[in-house]
Structures are given as structure tokens and as C-alpha cells.
Design a protein around this motif. Structure first.
Motif, short mmCIF file in Angstrom:
data_model
loop_
_atom_site.label_atom_id
_atom_site.label_comp_id
_atom_site.label_asym_id
_atom_site.label_seq_id
_atom_site.Cartn_x
_atom_site.Cartn_y
_atom_site.Cartn_z
N ASP A 212 0.84 -1.19 0.00
CA ASP A 212 0.00 0.00 0.00
C ASP A 212 0.87 1.25 0.00
OD1 ASP A 212 1.00 0.02 2.54
OD2 ASP A 212 -0.94 0.08 3.57
N CYS A 213 0.27 2.40 0.32
CA CYS A 213 0.97 3.67 0.18
C CYS A 213 2.15 3.80 1.15
CB CYS A 213 0.01 4.84 0.36
SG CYS A 213 -0.84 4.89 1.96
N ASP A 214 1.99 3.29 2.38
CA ASP A 214 3.11 3.43 3.31
C ASP A 214 4.27 2.50 2.93
OD1 ASP A 214 1.93 1.07 4.12
OD2 ASP A 214 1.31 1.80 6.07
N ASP A 215 3.96 1.33 2.37
CA ASP A 215 5.03 0.43 1.90
C ASP A 215 5.80 1.07 0.75
OD1 ASP A 215 4.11 -1.48 3.72
OD2 ASP A 215 2.70 -2.31 2.27
N HIS A 216 5.06 1.69 -0.17
CA HIS A 216 5.70 2.40 -1.29
C HIS A 216 6.58 3.54 -0.78
CE1 HIS A 216 5.76 5.83 -4.14
NE2 HIS A 216 6.01 4.89 -5.04
N SER A 217 6.06 4.30 0.17
CA SER A 217 6.80 5.44 0.70
C SER A 217 8.08 5.00 1.40
CB SER A 217 5.92 6.23 1.67
OG SER A 217 4.78 6.74 1.02
N ILE A 218 7.99 3.91 2.13
CA ILE A 218 9.15 3.37 2.85
C ILE A 218 10.23 2.94 1.87
CG2 ILE A 218 9.94 1.39 4.22
CD1 ILE A 218 7.25 1.64 5.75
N LEU A 219 9.84 2.22 0.83
CA LEU A 219 10.82 1.77 -0.16
C LEU A 219 11.44 2.95 -0.90
CD1 LEU A 219 12.30 -0.36 -1.80
CD2 LEU A 219 10.28 -0.56 -3.27
N MET A 220 10.61 3.91 -1.31
CA MET A 220 11.11 5.07 -2.03
C MET A 220 12.09 5.86 -1.17
SD MET A 220 10.79 6.66 -5.03
CE MET A 220 9.14 6.29 -5.68
N ALA A 221 11.71 6.10 0.09
CA ALA A 221 12.58 6.87 0.98
C ALA A 221 13.89 6.14 1.24
CB ALA A 221 11.84 7.14 2.30
N ALA A 222 13.83 4.83 1.44
CA ALA A 222 15.04 4.06 1.72
C ALA A 222 15.99 4.05 0.53
CB ALA A 222 14.66 2.63 2.10
N LYS A 237 -4.78 12.60 5.49
CA LYS A 237 -5.89 11.81 6.02
C LYS A 237 -6.02 10.51 5.23
CE LYS A 237 -10.71 12.17 7.47
NZ LYS A 237 -11.92 13.04 7.51
N GLY A 238 -5.60 9.40 5.85
CA GLY A 238 -5.71 8.10 5.21
C GLY A 238 -4.68 7.82 4.15
N HIS A 239 -3.59 8.59 4.11
CA HIS A 239 -2.60 8.39 3.04
C HIS A 239 -1.22 8.86 3.50
CE1 HIS A 239 -1.04 7.83 -0.93
NE2 HIS A 239 -0.84 9.12 -1.15
N ILE A 240 -0.18 8.19 3.01
CA ILE A 240 1.21 8.59 3.22
C ILE A 240 1.92 8.56 1.87
CG2 ILE A 240 3.43 7.96 4.25
CD1 ILE A 240 1.95 6.88 6.64
N TYR A 241 2.69 9.58 1.58
CA TYR A 241 3.44 9.58 0.31
C TYR A 241 4.81 10.24 0.51
CZ TYR A 241 1.87 14.45 -0.24
OH TYR A 241 1.62 15.80 -0.07
N LEU A 285 9.55 17.93 -3.90
CA LEU A 285 8.71 17.43 -4.99
C LEU A 285 7.95 16.18 -4.59
CD1 LEU A 285 10.68 17.61 -8.38
CD2 LEU A 285 8.79 19.03 -7.61
N ASN A 286 6.73 16.07 -5.08
CA ASN A 286 5.89 14.91 -4.83
C ASN A 286 6.41 13.68 -5.58
OD1 ASN A 286 3.67 13.17 -4.32
ND2 ASN A 286 2.62 13.92 -6.15
N LEU A 287 6.52 12.53 -4.87
CA LEU A 287 6.95 11.27 -5.48
C LEU A 287 5.94 10.15 -5.22
CD1 LEU A 287 10.77 11.18 -4.55
CD2 LEU A 287 9.72 12.07 -6.63
N ASP A 288 4.67 10.48 -5.15
CA ASP A 288 3.63 9.50 -4.82
C ASP A 288 3.59 8.38 -5.85
OD1 ASP A 288 1.57 8.30 -3.51
OD2 ASP A 288 0.30 10.08 -3.44
N TYR A 289 3.04 7.23 -5.45
CA TYR A 289 2.98 6.07 -6.37
C TYR A 289 2.06 6.34 -7.55
CZ TYR A 289 -1.63 4.56 -4.68
OH TYR A 289 -2.97 4.48 -4.39
N THR A 290 1.16 7.32 -7.43
CA THR A 290 0.26 7.66 -8.54
C THR A 290 0.91 8.61 -9.54
OG1 THR A 290 -0.65 9.50 -7.26
CG2 THR A 290 -1.77 7.37 -7.08
N ALA A 291 2.05 9.20 -9.19
CA ALA A 291 2.71 10.18 -10.06
C ALA A 291 3.50 9.48 -11.16
CB ALA A 291 3.63 11.08 -9.24
#
Length: 310
Positions: A212-222, A237-241, A285-291
Motif C-alpha cells: 500500500d501507500c506506506d510500503d511504497h513510501s518506505i521503499l522510495m525513501a530508503a 488523512k488516510g494516506h502517506i506519500y 517534490l511529490n513522489l507519490d505512487y500515482t505520479a
């Protein structure tokens, strides 16, 4: 003796003096060449009042041009020497310094592009607005020192944008964008277990590029942190990116040009960069999984907290 010295002075002066109308043409050309780098420096260091049609920058350019032109006109008798010194300065910068012919062209090109294709700013975010959810677990899961995570990031830098040349000041940022491209092109969104919040570690997400979004954010940040980038996580609210630090507002001009014309030209065609500015005037800059490109549209804009990795 005095008369002889005056005669010699006038002989030397006449050798370096251009004949009309060439003197006016050379003065005008040299004025343009000198005005461009001076204008870039002033543009990058002066506050932008955001006048309509960038009228403030147009007036600034005209003011610098007139000032330089008047100064050169007063030195028109030694214009050849001025011209030679200008090109010698750029040649020296090209060989031994950081400001060269290419620098002038790239900076001016980036500035003009940004003035006509403005990124889309968001409000300033004050870090740690609210306690970040699962902060300790997330920090533990961001395994940027894990060899598997770093090896993946290195692989991405060799796969994407390796042949890009001429942007040495932004090499690390380009490599981080390569990591973004690799992760987002492979990411498969999968929900957490029902009534649960599963936090996958970075090396765990590398197995299937799913979560999900927090898993994506963790991998991207790492991955970004493992090669020297500065990421942070944004809680809504309900999302991490994830977001990435690109520098100050002047860096934004070059990055805007890089993304839209060099790195992600198709994905960002006729689109704007979305970013936040923090309390220190740093741009993220935004790096969300939807971008589809760095700085893509925000999935959620209601900011509740920020977690920065430095």
C-alpha cells in the motif's frame, strides 16, 4: 617628449577603436552577452513579486541592459579589449571554473522555460504538525543501509538516465529520479490485511514491488536515502506519500526544465510540477505512487504531518 607620448597613445587608441557603424553593433551585441548572465544572477537572488506576465523580470532585464550598454558605450574606444576579456572569462570558466558557455545557455534556457511554464506551488508545510503515525516502525522499516536496498538503487541509476550529460550539479537528483522511475513503473498497489496496518520493510517490498501507500513510501525513501538523496514522508488523512528535497527556488527552475524537457518529457507534457515549500524555503517534490513524473499531481493535499530523513 609629452607630445610623443600623446602621439603614441592616440596610435594605440586608434588600433583598438572600431569604425562606425561596427562600433555600435559590437557594443549592442556585447551588451546582450553581458546582460544575460548578470540578469540570471539577479533573477535567482531577488525575491519574485509574481507580477502579471513577469513584468518585474522584463523591467529588470531592460534596466540591466541599459546600464551595461551605457557603460560599454563610455568605453567604446577600447571595445575590442572588453570583448576579449568577456570571452576570456567564459573560456576560463569553461576550463577551470563552474560558469561556462553551457552554464549561461542552460541557466537562461531553464529560466525562460520556468517563466512560461510555472510549477504549481502548495502552502508551506511546518514539519511535525501532528505526531506521525507508526513513526518508530516506519523509521525502522526504512533500511537505507541495507545492501539489498542500495544495490537496487544503484541498479536503477544504471538503467535510467545514465547517458544524460551536462548537469553535473544535479547528478544526484537525476539518479534519485531514476530510482523513482524504476519503483513507480513496477509498483502494484495491494491493500493491507483487513482491520490491520501491515508495515513492510524496504527490502521486503523489493521482492514483489507490491503493497500500500506506506510500503511504497518506505521503499522510495530508503532507496533515495541510500544513494545520498533527502526524502521525507507526508501524512495526510488516510494516506502517506514520499517527497524529495530538490533545493531552493532557483534549483526549481533547473529541475522544472530537466523533468519536462530531458527526463520525463512525455509523462509531464503540458503538465505542472507539484511541490511544497517548507519553513526554510526549501522545495520538496511529490513522489507519490500515482505520479508518472517527479512533481506529479497530489493524491491528497490535506497535510497532517511530515517525517524528514536527513
Amino acid at each position: 617628449m609629452i607630445q610623443l607620448n600623446k602621439t603614441n597613445f592616440h596610435l594605440v587608441k586608434s588600433k583598438f577603436q572600431l569604425k562606425k557603424p561596427w562600433d555600435s553593433f559590437v557594443i549592442f551585441l556585447l551588451s546582450i552577452l553581458i546582460t544575460i548572465p548578470l540578469f540570471i544572477v539577479l533573477h535567482q537572488n531577488l525575491i519574485d513579486p509574481h507580477w502579471y506576465f513577469n513584468l518585474d523580470r522584463i523591467l529588470l532585464f531592460i534596466l540591466v541592459l541599459v546600464t551595461v550598454h551605457l557603460a560599454l558605450y563610455s568605453l567604446r574606444t577600447i571595445i575590442i579589449i572588453c570583448l576579449a576579456l568577456y570571452f576570456l572569462a567564459l573560456i576560463y570558466g569553461s576550463l577551470f571554473g563552474n560558469f561556462s558557455f553551457n552554464s549561461v545557455f542552460d541557466d537562461y534556457n531553464s529560466m525562460l522555460y520556468t517563466m512560461n511554464n510555472n510549477p504549481f506551488p502548495q502552502d508551506i508545510i511546518i514539519a511535525k504538525l501532528l505526531p506521525f503515525p507508526n513513526k518508530d516502525e516506519i523509521l525502522k522499516a526504512i533500511e537505507y543501509e541495507n545492501p539489498k536496498v542500495r544495490n537496487f538503487a544503484i541498479m536503477a541509476t544504471t538503467k535510467h538516465f545514465k547517458k544524460i550529460r551536462g548537469y553535473s550539479d544535479y547528478r544526484n537528483l537525476i539518479q534519485c529520479f531514476a530510482v523513482f522511475k524504476e519503483i513507480n513503473s513496477r509498483w502494484n498497489y495491494v491493500n493491507d490485511p483487513k482491520n490491520g496496518d501491515y508495515i513492510a520493510t524496504a527490502h521486503e517490498s523489493l521482492l514483489y514491488f507490491s503493497g500500500d501507500c506506506d510500503d511504497h513510501s518506505i521503499l522510495m525513501a530508503a532507496a533515495i536515502r541510500s544513494i545520498g538523496g533527502t526524502p521525507r514522508l507526508i501524512h495526510t488523512k488516510g494516506h502517506i506519500y514520499p517527497e524529495i528535497l530538490i533545493g531552493n527556488r532557483s534549483d526549481l527552475e533547473k529541475v522544472n526544465y530537466l523533468i519536462k524537457n530531458v527526463l520525463f518529457s512525455q509523462e509531464s507534457h503540458h503538465k505542472q510540477l507539484n511541490y511544497h515549500i517548507d519553513e526554510r524555503n526549501q522545495v520538496w517534490l511529490n513522489l507519490d505512487y500515482t505520479a508518472k513524473y517527479p512533481g506529479g499531481p497530489f493524491l491528497s493535499e490535506e497535510i497532517l504531518g511530515a517525517l524528514t530523513l536527513e
